[in-house]
Write a protein that holds these residues in place. Structure first.
Motif, mmCIF file in Angstrom:
data_model
loop_
_atom_site.group_PDB
_atom_site.id
_atom_site.type_symbol
_atom_site.label_atom_id
_atom_site.label_comp_id
_atom_site.label_asym_id
_atom_site.label_seq_id
_atom_site.Cartn_x
_atom_site.Cartn_y
_atom_site.Cartn_z
ATOM 1 N N TYR A 123 1.029 -1.228 -0.074
ATOM 2 C CA TYR A 123 -0.052 -0.105 -0.170
ATOM 3 C C TYR A 123 0.983 1.345 -0.033
ATOM 4 O O TYR A 123 2.009 1.192 0.614
ATOM 5 N N ILE A 124 0.202 2.362 -0.618
ATOM 6 C CA ILE A 124 1.031 3.565 -0.784
ATOM 7 C C ILE A 124 0.561 4.335 0.483
ATOM 8 O O ILE A 124 -0.450 4.533 1.003
ATOM 9 N N SER A 125 1.799 4.852 1.014
ATOM 10 C CA SER A 125 1.604 5.630 2.086
ATOM 11 C C SER A 125 1.117 7.102 1.986
ATOM 12 O O SER A 125 0.254 7.838 2.628
ATOM 13 N N LYS A 126 1.703 7.595 0.900
ATOM 14 C CA LYS A 126 1.366 9.049 0.435
ATOM 15 C C LYS A 126 2.028 9.188 -0.945
ATOM 16 O O LYS A 126 3.061 8.601 -1.376
ATOM 17 N N GLY A 127 1.761 10.147 -1.637
ATOM 18 C CA GLY A 127 2.312 10.455 -2.811
ATOM 19 C C GLY A 127 1.333 11.640 -3.618
ATOM 20 O O GLY A 127 0.444 12.218 -3.289
ATOM 21 N N LEU A 157 0.300 14.507 -17.422
ATOM 22 C CA LEU A 157 1.370 14.254 -16.201
ATOM 23 C C LEU A 157 2.645 14.781 -16.616
ATOM 24 O O LEU A 157 3.315 14.428 -17.757
ATOM 25 N N MET A 158 2.990 15.581 -15.687
ATOM 26 C CA MET A 158 4.353 16.005 -15.709
ATOM 27 C C MET A 158 5.467 15.643 -14.825
ATOM 28 O O MET A 158 6.655 15.659 -14.994
ATOM 29 N N GLY A 159 5.113 15.021 -13.724
ATOM 30 C CA GLY A 159 5.986 14.479 -12.658
ATOM 31 C C GLY A 159 5.059 13.920 -11.450
ATOM 32 O O GLY A 159 3.851 14.016 -11.436
ATOM 33 N N GLY A 160 6.006 13.499 -10.552
ATOM 34 C CA GLY A 160 5.307 13.059 -9.137
ATOM 35 C C GLY A 160 6.156 12.447 -8.227
ATOM 36 O O GLY A 160 7.085 12.172 -9.033
ATOM 37 N N THR A 161 5.677 11.880 -7.261
ATOM 38 C CA THR A 161 6.419 10.826 -6.435
ATOM 39 C C THR A 161 5.567 9.938 -5.631
ATOM 40 O O THR A 161 4.215 10.627 -5.417
ATOM 41 N N VAL A 162 5.874 8.695 -5.369
ATOM 42 C CA VAL A 162 5.045 7.940 -4.827
ATOM 43 C C VAL A 162 5.801 7.090 -3.593
ATOM 44 O O VAL A 162 7.147 6.897 -3.813
ATOM 45 N N GLU A 163 5.329 7.282 -2.493
ATOM 46 C CA GLU A 163 6.056 6.468 -1.080
ATOM 47 C C GLU A 163 5.323 5.256 -0.749
ATOM 48 O O GLU A 163 3.910 5.355 -0.448
ATOM 49 N N VAL A 164 5.744 4.346 -0.885
ATOM 50 C CA VAL A 164 5.139 2.932 -0.445
ATOM 51 C C VAL A 164 5.511 2.260 1.025
ATOM 52 O O VAL A 164 6.985 2.396 1.027
ATOM 53 N N ASP A 165 4.825 1.940 1.673
ATOM 54 C CA ASP A 165 4.941 1.548 3.229
ATOM 55 C C ASP A 165 5.354 0.050 3.041
ATOM 56 O O ASP A 165 4.219 -0.773 2.767
ATOM 57 N N MET A 166 6.731 -0.458 3.225
ATOM 58 C CA MET A 166 7.010 -1.874 2.890
ATOM 59 C C MET A 166 6.238 -2.702 4.053
ATOM 60 O O MET A 166 6.398 -3.888 3.871
ATOM 61 N N SER A 167 6.020 -2.181 5.088
ATOM 62 C CA SER A 167 5.305 -2.851 6.144
ATOM 63 C C SER A 167 4.069 -3.580 5.872
ATOM 64 O O SER A 167 3.244 -4.230 6.592
ATOM 65 N N THR A 168 3.367 -2.742 4.863
ATOM 66 C CA THR A 168 1.927 -3.347 4.637
ATOM 67 C C THR A 168 1.799 -4.580 3.467
ATOM 68 O O THR A 168 0.630 -4.671 2.988
ATOM 69 N N ILE A 169 2.940 -5.136 3.178
ATOM 70 C CA ILE A 169 2.956 -6.238 2.373
ATOM 71 C C ILE A 169 2.020 -7.390 2.870
ATOM 72 O O ILE A 169 1.985 -7.761 3.928
ATOM 73 N N GLU A 170 1.039 -7.675 1.916
ATOM 74 C CA GLU A 170 -0.114 -8.841 2.048
ATOM 75 C C GLU A 170 0.139 -9.859 1.044
ATOM 76 O O GLU A 170 0.437 -9.381 0.106
#
Length: 213
Positions: A71-75, A84-97
Protein backbone atom coordinates in the motif's frame (compact mmCIF):
# COMPACT_ATOMS: atom_id res chain seq x y z
CA UNK A 1 -6.66 -2.84 4.46
CA UNK A 2 -10.14 -2.86 3.02
CA UNK A 3 -11.45 -1.55 -0.26
CA UNK A 4 -8.40 -2.78 -2.17
CA UNK A 5 -8.53 -4.28 -5.65
CA UNK A 6 -7.49 -7.86 -6.49
CA UNK A 7 -5.22 -8.59 -9.46
CA UNK A 8 -2.00 -10.55 -10.07
CA UNK A 9 0.86 -12.11 -7.97
CA UNK A 10 4.54 -11.76 -7.07
CA UNK A 11 6.70 -13.55 -4.53
CA UNK A 12 9.33 -10.91 -4.09
CA UNK A 13 9.00 -7.19 -4.60
CA UNK A 14 6.85 -4.14 -4.36
CA UNK A 15 7.15 -0.81 -5.59
CA UNK A 16 5.72 2.49 -6.25
CA UNK A 17 4.74 3.98 -9.46
CA UNK A 18 6.71 4.54 -12.66
CA UNK A 19 9.74 2.54 -13.97
CA UNK A 20 12.03 0.88 -16.65
CA UNK A 21 15.72 -0.17 -16.40
CA UNK A 22 19.25 1.04 -17.12
CA UNK A 23 22.41 1.36 -15.13
CA UNK A 24 22.23 1.44 -11.32
CA UNK A 25 22.35 4.59 -9.23
CA UNK A 26 23.09 3.42 -5.70
CA UNK A 27 22.72 5.45 -2.52
CA UNK A 28 26.20 5.67 -1.01
CA UNK A 29 25.00 5.51 2.57
CA UNK A 30 22.66 2.56 1.88
CA UNK A 31 19.90 4.38 3.73
CA UNK A 32 16.20 3.85 3.20
CA UNK A 33 14.28 6.08 0.82
CA UNK A 34 13.66 9.63 2.03
CA UNK A 35 10.07 10.39 3.05
CA UNK A 36 8.05 12.08 0.32
CA UNK A 37 7.18 15.74 0.92
CA UNK A 38 3.85 16.80 -0.63
CA UNK A 39 2.97 20.10 -2.33
CA UNK A 40 -0.38 20.45 -0.59
CA UNK A 41 -2.24 23.54 -1.76
CA UNK A 42 -0.32 23.83 -5.04
CA UNK A 43 -2.88 23.67 -7.84
CA UNK A 44 -0.58 21.68 -10.13
CA UNK A 45 -0.42 18.72 -7.73
CA UNK A 46 -3.03 16.02 -7.24
CA UNK A 47 -2.68 14.13 -3.96
CA UNK A 48 -2.88 10.33 -4.15
CA UNK A 49 -5.93 8.86 -2.42
CA UNK A 50 -4.30 6.04 -0.46
CA UNK A 51 -7.65 4.35 0.22
CA UNK A 52 -8.38 3.95 -3.48
CA UNK A 53 -4.85 3.20 -4.69
CA UNK A 54 -2.91 -0.05 -4.47
CA UNK A 55 0.09 -1.94 -5.85
CA UNK A 56 -0.51 -5.61 -6.69
CA UNK A 57 2.65 -7.71 -6.84
CA UNK A 58 3.22 -11.01 -8.60
CA UNK A 59 6.20 -13.30 -8.17
CA UNK A 60 6.79 -16.94 -8.95
CA UNK A 61 8.78 -20.10 -8.36
CA UNK A 62 8.68 -23.45 -10.15
CA UNK A 63 5.67 -24.28 -7.99
CA UNK A 64 3.62 -21.44 -9.42
CA UNK A 65 2.86 -17.74 -8.90
CA UNK A 66 2.15 -15.78 -5.73
CA UNK A 67 0.01 -12.65 -5.61
CA UNK A 68 -0.34 -9.96 -3.01
CA UNK A 69 -0.68 -6.29 -2.20
CA UNK A 70 1.36 -3.42 -0.88
CA UNK A 71 0.00 0.00 0.00
CA UNK A 72 0.93 3.57 -0.81
CA UNK A 73 1.47 5.74 2.27
CA UNK A 74 1.45 9.05 0.39
CA UNK A 75 2.25 10.61 -2.96
CA UNK A 76 1.31 13.19 -5.57
CA UNK A 77 1.13 13.67 -9.33
CA UNK A 78 1.95 16.95 -11.05
CA UNK A 79 -0.55 17.73 -13.82
CA UNK A 80 -0.38 20.60 -16.31
CA UNK A 81 -2.98 21.06 -19.07
CA UNK A 82 -4.36 17.60 -18.22
CA UNK A 83 -0.94 16.03 -18.84
CA UNK A 84 1.25 14.21 -16.32
CA UNK A 85 4.50 16.12 -15.79
CA UNK A 86 5.97 14.51 -12.67
CA UNK A 87 5.27 13.17 -9.23
CA UNK A 88 6.44 11.02 -6.35
CA UNK A 89 5.03 7.96 -4.62
CA UNK A 90 5.97 6.52 -1.22
CA UNK A 91 5.21 2.88 -0.39
CA UNK A 92 5.05 1.50 3.15
CA UNK A 93 6.92 -1.82 2.95
CA UNK A 94 5.44 -3.00 6.25
CA UNK A 95 2.02 -3.28 4.56
CA UNK A 96 2.93 -6.25 2.34
CA UNK A 97 0.06 -8.74 2.24
CA UNK A 98 -0.88 -11.94 0.47
CA UNK A 99 -3.80 -12.28 -1.91
CA UNK A 100 -6.07 -13.05 1.06
CA UNK A 101 -5.08 -9.71 2.66
CA UNK A 102 -3.23 -11.53 5.43
CA UNK A 103 0.15 -10.31 6.63
CA UNK A 104 0.88 -12.94 9.28
CA UNK A 105 1.68 -16.02 7.15
CA UNK A 106 5.19 -17.43 6.69
CA UNK A 107 5.59 -16.15 3.12
CA UNK A 108 4.81 -12.54 4.04
CA UNK A 109 6.98 -12.69 7.16
CA UNK A 110 9.86 -13.95 4.99
CA UNK A 111 9.34 -11.17 2.43
CA UNK A 112 9.75 -8.66 5.25
CA UNK A 113 13.00 -10.11 6.61
CA UNK A 114 16.59 -9.50 5.50
CA UNK A 115 16.47 -12.17 2.76
CA UNK A 116 14.08 -9.93 0.87
CA UNK A 117 13.02 -6.36 1.75
CA UNK A 118 14.52 -6.03 5.22
CA UNK A 119 11.55 -3.89 6.23
CA UNK A 120 12.90 -2.95 9.68
CA UNK A 121 15.92 -1.26 8.09
CA UNK A 122 14.19 -0.04 4.95
CA UNK A 123 10.55 0.75 5.80
CA UNK A 124 9.96 2.91 2.72
CA UNK A 125 10.32 2.50 -1.02
CA UNK A 126 9.82 5.43 -3.39
CA UNK A 127 9.49 6.32 -7.03
CA UNK A 128 10.16 9.80 -8.40
CA UNK A 129 8.97 10.51 -11.94
CA UNK A 130 11.63 12.16 -14.11
CA UNK A 131 10.11 11.96 -17.60
CA UNK A 132 6.75 11.29 -19.24
CA UNK A 133 6.36 10.53 -22.95
CA UNK A 134 2.85 10.58 -24.42
CA UNK A 135 2.05 7.78 -26.86
CA UNK A 136 -1.52 9.04 -27.26
CA UNK A 137 -4.15 10.70 -25.06
CA UNK A 138 -4.30 7.83 -22.53
CA UNK A 139 -1.10 5.82 -23.08
CA UNK A 140 2.11 7.09 -21.48
CA UNK A 141 5.68 5.90 -21.10
CA UNK A 142 6.88 6.88 -17.65
CA UNK A 143 10.48 7.02 -16.49
CA UNK A 144 11.55 7.55 -12.89
CA UNK A 145 13.97 6.62 -10.13
CA UNK A 146 12.87 3.62 -8.07
CA UNK A 147 14.40 3.16 -4.61
CA UNK A 148 14.10 -0.17 -2.79
CA UNK A 149 16.35 -1.19 0.14
CA UNK A 150 18.37 2.01 -0.28
CA UNK A 151 19.25 1.14 -3.89
CA UNK A 152 18.06 3.41 -6.69
CA UNK A 153 17.69 2.54 -10.37
CA UNK A 154 16.08 4.41 -13.24
CA UNK A 155 13.11 2.50 -14.64
CA UNK A 156 10.58 2.94 -17.46
CA UNK A 157 7.14 1.38 -17.92
CA UNK A 158 3.84 1.90 -19.74
CA UNK A 159 0.75 3.32 -18.07
CA UNK A 160 -2.75 4.44 -18.98
CA UNK A 161 -3.99 7.73 -17.54
CA UNK A 162 -7.18 9.72 -17.41
CA UNK A 163 -7.72 13.22 -16.03
CA UNK A 164 -11.40 14.03 -15.61
CA UNK A 165 -13.51 16.13 -13.24
CA UNK A 166 -10.58 16.89 -10.94
CA UNK A 167 -9.55 13.23 -10.57
CA UNK A 168 -6.52 11.47 -12.02
CA UNK A 169 -6.67 7.72 -12.60
CA UNK A 170 -3.52 5.81 -13.60
CA UNK A 171 -2.99 2.11 -14.23
CA UNK A 172 0.53 0.88 -14.94
CA UNK A 173 2.44 -2.37 -15.21
CA UNK A 174 6.11 -2.73 -14.31
CA UNK A 175 8.38 -5.77 -14.44
CA UNK A 176 11.75 -5.58 -12.65
CA UNK A 177 14.69 -7.85 -11.92
CA UNK A 178 14.77 -8.11 -8.12
CA UNK A 179 18.49 -8.83 -8.05
CA UNK A 180 19.18 -5.28 -9.29
CA UNK A 181 17.86 -4.15 -5.89
CA UNK A 182 20.04 -6.55 -3.92
CA UNK A 183 17.47 -9.34 -3.44
CA UNK A 184 19.40 -12.50 -4.28
CA UNK A 185 17.53 -15.12 -2.26
CA UNK A 186 17.32 -18.38 -4.27
CA UNK A 187 18.22 -16.63 -7.50
CA UNK A 188 19.68 -18.83 -10.22
CA UNK A 189 22.12 -16.03 -11.04
CA UNK A 190 23.80 -16.33 -7.66
CA UNK A 191 23.21 -19.91 -6.48
CA UNK A 192 23.82 -23.24 -8.23
CA UNK A 193 21.81 -26.46 -8.00
CA UNK A 194 18.64 -24.85 -6.68
CA UNK A 195 16.49 -27.14 -8.83
CA UNK A 196 12.87 -26.86 -7.69
CA UNK A 197 13.83 -24.33 -4.99
CA UNK A 198 14.66 -21.55 -7.46
CA UNK A 199 12.64 -18.33 -7.39
CA UNK A 200 12.15 -16.16 -10.47
CA UNK A 201 14.18 -12.96 -10.62
CA UNK A 202 11.32 -11.17 -12.38
CA UNK A 203 8.65 -9.41 -10.37
CA UNK A 204 5.56 -7.81 -11.81
CA UNK A 205 3.72 -4.84 -10.35
CA UNK A 206 0.27 -3.64 -11.27
CA UNK A 207 -0.01 -0.08 -10.00
CA UNK A 208 -3.43 1.52 -9.63
CA UNK A 209 -3.49 5.17 -8.62
CA UNK A 210 -6.33 7.59 -7.91
CA UNK A 211 -5.27 11.18 -7.18
CA UNK A 212 -7.41 14.19 -6.33
CA UNK A 213 -7.00 17.90 -5.64
Amino acid sequence: MNNKLSITYLILIIAPLFFGCRGPVKNKNNASASPVSLHIGNGKYFIIDTKESVVVWTGSSVHGPHIGYIYISKGELMIENSQLMGGTVEVDMSTIEGDDHRSDNNLIKHLKDSDFFDVKRFPLSTISITRVASINVEDKEITGNLTIKGITHPVTFPAKMEVKDGIVKANGKLVIDRTDWGIHYKSGKFFDNLKDQAISDSIEFHIMIVAKK
